[in-house]
Design a protein around this motif. Sequence first.
Motif, short mmCIF file in Angstrom:
data_model
loop_
_atom_site.label_atom_id
_atom_site.label_comp_id
_atom_site.label_asym_id
_atom_site.label_seq_id
_atom_site.Cartn_x
_atom_site.Cartn_y
_atom_site.Cartn_z
N GLU A 187 16.93 32.57 -8.95
CA GLU A 187 17.85 32.44 -7.82
C GLU A 187 17.41 31.34 -6.86
O GLU A 187 18.21 30.86 -6.07
CB GLU A 187 17.95 33.77 -7.04
N LEU A 188 16.15 30.96 -6.90
CA LEU A 188 15.60 29.96 -5.99
C LEU A 188 14.80 28.94 -6.81
O LEU A 188 13.58 29.04 -6.91
CB LEU A 188 14.72 30.62 -4.92
N ARG A 189 15.48 27.98 -7.38
CA ARG A 189 14.84 26.96 -8.21
C ARG A 189 14.29 25.80 -7.37
O ARG A 189 13.61 24.94 -7.90
CB ARG A 189 15.82 26.43 -9.26
N ASP A 190 14.62 25.77 -6.12
CA ASP A 190 14.16 24.70 -5.22
C ASP A 190 13.55 25.36 -3.99
O ASP A 190 14.15 25.38 -2.91
CB ASP A 190 15.34 23.80 -4.85
N PRO A 191 12.35 25.93 -4.15
CA PRO A 191 11.76 26.71 -3.05
C PRO A 191 11.25 25.85 -1.90
O PRO A 191 10.82 24.71 -2.10
CB PRO A 191 10.60 27.44 -3.73
N PRO A 192 11.28 26.41 -0.68
CA PRO A 192 10.70 25.73 0.48
C PRO A 192 9.19 25.93 0.51
O PRO A 192 8.61 26.60 -0.35
CB PRO A 192 11.37 26.46 1.65
N LEU A 193 8.58 25.38 1.53
CA LEU A 193 7.15 25.58 1.72
C LEU A 193 6.85 27.03 2.10
O LEU A 193 7.61 27.67 2.82
CB LEU A 193 6.61 24.67 2.82
N ALA A 194 5.71 27.49 1.64
CA ALA A 194 5.16 28.76 2.11
C ALA A 194 4.49 28.49 3.46
O ALA A 194 4.22 27.33 3.80
CB ALA A 194 4.13 29.26 1.10
N LEU A 212 13.74 17.34 -3.04
CA LEU A 212 13.55 18.78 -3.20
C LEU A 212 13.06 19.40 -1.89
O LEU A 212 12.42 18.74 -1.06
CB LEU A 212 12.60 19.07 -4.35
N ALA A 213 13.34 20.68 -1.70
CA ALA A 213 13.08 21.35 -0.42
C ALA A 213 11.62 21.25 0.01
O ALA A 213 11.32 20.97 1.17
CB ALA A 213 13.50 22.82 -0.50
N ARG A 214 10.68 21.48 -0.90
CA ARG A 214 9.26 21.49 -0.53
C ARG A 214 8.77 20.10 -0.11
O ARG A 214 7.90 19.98 0.74
CB ARG A 214 8.41 22.06 -1.65
N THR A 215 9.36 19.05 -0.66
CA THR A 215 8.96 17.70 -0.28
C THR A 215 9.65 17.26 1.01
O THR A 215 9.03 16.62 1.85
CB THR A 215 9.23 16.69 -1.41
N ARG A 255 0.87 -1.18 0.00
CA ARG A 255 0.00 0.00 0.00
C ARG A 255 0.90 1.23 0.00
O ARG A 255 1.74 1.39 0.89
CB ARG A 255 -0.91 -0.02 1.21
N LEU A 256 0.72 2.07 -1.01
CA LEU A 256 1.55 3.26 -1.20
C LEU A 256 0.68 4.49 -1.05
O LEU A 256 -0.27 4.66 -1.80
CB LEU A 256 2.20 3.25 -2.58
N LEU A 257 1.02 5.35 -0.10
CA LEU A 257 0.29 6.59 0.12
C LEU A 257 1.16 7.73 -0.40
O LEU A 257 2.17 8.08 0.22
CB LEU A 257 -0.02 6.78 1.60
N PHE A 258 0.81 8.26 -1.57
CA PHE A 258 1.58 9.34 -2.18
C PHE A 258 0.98 10.68 -1.76
O PHE A 258 -0.19 10.96 -2.04
CB PHE A 258 1.59 9.21 -3.70
N VAL A 259 1.80 11.48 -1.10
CA VAL A 259 1.40 12.79 -0.63
C VAL A 259 2.04 13.83 -1.54
O VAL A 259 3.26 13.82 -1.74
CB VAL A 259 1.87 13.03 0.83
N ARG A 260 1.22 14.71 -2.08
CA ARG A 260 1.80 15.83 -2.81
C ARG A 260 2.28 16.84 -1.77
O ARG A 260 1.62 17.07 -0.76
CB ARG A 260 0.76 16.48 -3.72
N HIS A 261 3.43 17.43 -2.00
CA HIS A 261 3.98 18.42 -1.06
C HIS A 261 3.01 19.57 -0.85
O HIS A 261 2.13 19.83 -1.67
CB HIS A 261 5.33 18.96 -1.57
N GLY A 262 3.19 20.30 0.24
CA GLY A 262 2.38 21.49 0.51
C GLY A 262 2.75 22.62 -0.44
O GLY A 262 3.74 22.56 -1.17
N THR A 263 1.96 23.67 -0.41
CA THR A 263 2.19 24.85 -1.25
C THR A 263 3.57 25.44 -0.97
O THR A 263 3.93 25.68 0.18
CB THR A 263 1.10 25.91 -0.99
N ALA A 264 4.32 25.66 -2.04
CA ALA A 264 5.68 26.19 -1.92
C ALA A 264 5.71 27.69 -2.19
O ALA A 264 4.76 28.25 -2.76
CB ALA A 264 6.61 25.48 -2.90
N THR A 265 6.79 28.32 -1.78
CA THR A 265 7.00 29.72 -2.14
C THR A 265 7.28 29.79 -3.64
O THR A 265 7.49 28.77 -4.29
CB THR A 265 8.19 30.34 -1.35
#
Length: 190
Positions: A22-29, A59-62, A7-17
């Motif tokens: 200059e910031l190609r790998d943004p963190p979460l907002a 990636l940062a947001r994940t 059983r695989l539960l795939f979660v999409r990351h939360g909303t990112a900045t």
Amino acid sequence: MTSQTTRLLFVRHGTATRMTEELRDPPLAPRGRDEAAETAAHLAALLAGRRPRLLASPLARTTETASIIGAALDLAPEPAPAFAEIPWTDGQPVVSRAADIKDWLGRGWGDMPAAQRAWAVGVVEAARGLSGLVVVVSHFVPINVLVGHARGSDRVLEFRPRPASVTIFTAGADGLAVESLGAEDESLFA
């Protein structure tokens, strides 16, 4: 769930900045951190008494989303590069990334660039290589890759999972199947 069912539960990351050159790998907002916390509470209740593996795209947001989920589940996220977002094309500037993805979402995989097709095959192979109960924090397109594969569809866009939504798959001798789609946001990439 039997011992032979995965059983695989795939979660999409939360909303990112917002992504910039200059910031190609943004963190979460801040909103994304709230979404991740809500999903973490949901997963803690859903998985009470069970101890899944927790994987995350690098990636940062994940990784940030996975850290929030991991805190709720008392798990340390493991890096899972195979579940990162669809690769950038050579020299692709940030300003065209969203437009390119929107274009790709209107295609079938047979019409995609070779590197992106190969990446999609890798996503499916990585998912098929998992066993047991696994939570994977990933992205919009990889989740669509798996839904399309499970449905036998060539379309790149199968549905629009909203940030921090959970899409559940089962895998067994018959292959990958969608148990339930995560909540959708029809405005995403519309």
